[in-house]
Motif scaffolding. Sequence first.
Motif, short mmCIF file in Angstrom:
data_model
loop_
_atom_site.label_atom_id
_atom_site.label_comp_id
_atom_site.label_asym_id
_atom_site.label_seq_id
_atom_site.Cartn_x
_atom_site.Cartn_y
_atom_site.Cartn_z
N TRP B 35 0.80 -1.15 0.12
CA TRP B 35 -0.16 0.08 0.03
C TRP B 35 0.81 1.15 0.22
O TRP B 35 0.58 2.15 -0.74
CB TRP B 35 -1.03 -0.09 1.30
CG TRP B 35 -2.12 -0.82 0.94
CD1 TRP B 35 -2.51 -2.04 1.25
CD2 TRP B 35 -3.26 -0.46 0.37
NE1 TRP B 35 -3.74 -2.67 1.06
CE2 TRP B 35 -4.27 -1.48 0.36
CE3 TRP B 35 -3.96 0.85 0.01
CZ2 TRP B 35 -5.58 -1.41 -0.15
CZ3 TRP B 35 -5.05 0.94 -0.51
CH2 TRP B 35 -5.87 -0.03 -0.63
N MET B 37 4.02 1.27 -1.12
CA MET B 37 4.40 1.69 -2.55
C MET B 37 3.49 2.02 -3.68
O MET B 37 3.82 2.63 -4.42
CB MET B 37 5.16 0.29 -2.70
CG MET B 37 6.60 0.24 -2.00
SD MET B 37 7.36 -1.36 -2.63
CE MET B 37 6.57 -2.58 -2.07
N GLY B 38 2.53 1.71 -3.27
CA GLY B 38 1.26 2.26 -4.12
C GLY B 38 0.63 3.46 -4.07
O GLY B 38 0.17 4.09 -5.20
N ARG B 39 0.81 4.03 -3.10
CA ARG B 39 0.28 5.34 -2.63
C ARG B 39 1.02 6.55 -2.29
O ARG B 39 0.84 7.48 -2.38
CB ARG B 39 -0.72 5.08 -1.24
CG ARG B 39 -2.05 4.23 -1.90
CD ARG B 39 -3.03 4.67 -2.78
NE ARG B 39 -4.21 4.09 -3.05
CZ ARG B 39 -4.44 3.00 -3.73
NH1 ARG B 39 -3.39 2.61 -4.60
NH2 ARG B 39 -5.70 2.40 -3.78
N ALA B 40 2.19 6.14 -1.54
CA ALA B 40 3.11 7.26 -1.00
C ALA B 40 3.46 7.86 -2.38
O ALA B 40 3.97 7.17 -3.27
CB ALA B 40 4.21 6.63 -0.32
#
Lengths: 141, 108
Positions: B35, B37-40
Amino acid sequence: MTDSLTFHFDVDGENFVSAGQASVQVKKNLRELGFPPEIIRRVSIAMYEGEINMVIHAGGGTADVDVFEDRIVIVLSDHGPGIPDIDLAMQEGYSTATDNVRSLGFGAGMGLPNMKRYTDEMRIDSTVGKGTVITMCILCS
Amino acid sequence: MTVNELTEKYGLSPVIVPEGEREIRGGYCGDLLSWVMGRAQQDNVWITIMSNMNIVAVASLSDVSAVVLAEGVSLEQSVIDTAAAKGVNILASEKGAFELAALIAPDV
């Protein structure tokens, strides 16, 4: 046909702690080659997710990265159990990871979706009982 | 705001700060690494309670400015050494993630 730079890595399937070494090395190489930070970020995250998947599910594998002027192609190949239902595996939140893997912060069912998110093209070729080959392409233009 | 300025303003403990002058823009809270790596976003400050070695790789590959360990979480020396080698800034606080995010958000 443009010449490319090629990097090959063996991904150790036994060592969860050192997972990501190939991705970190690729990040370093791309930085030295002068690629923009956002391209480097996309390539290295997509590749790291793939590496983690190979460690979690397949007992390791290989990663090959071809760097062209206008695109970067990553091929991840393993001899793991294969993916029976690729559409299901691509759904955010779907995971077959163990509790042990989840306790490390992985196994949230976001690995493959992230790989798709950060690449321009992604193809999964998988045969149950034989293994999986994932090809990802990131355009740099 | 830089990592050093953030550390000083909120009394955070510098666990390892190899690039203290790095600028912070925005932030992300979360413990599930994919999450993150997907969002930050690049240059975010990342608040987490995760402490295993993989946080260093995730912070480095996601290109966040700093990791802030909430709830008094501590790290093994090997994690600190790896962060130093990879240029990953790590700070720590006794405060919870919610409180830290609320404190930091107006500044970044």
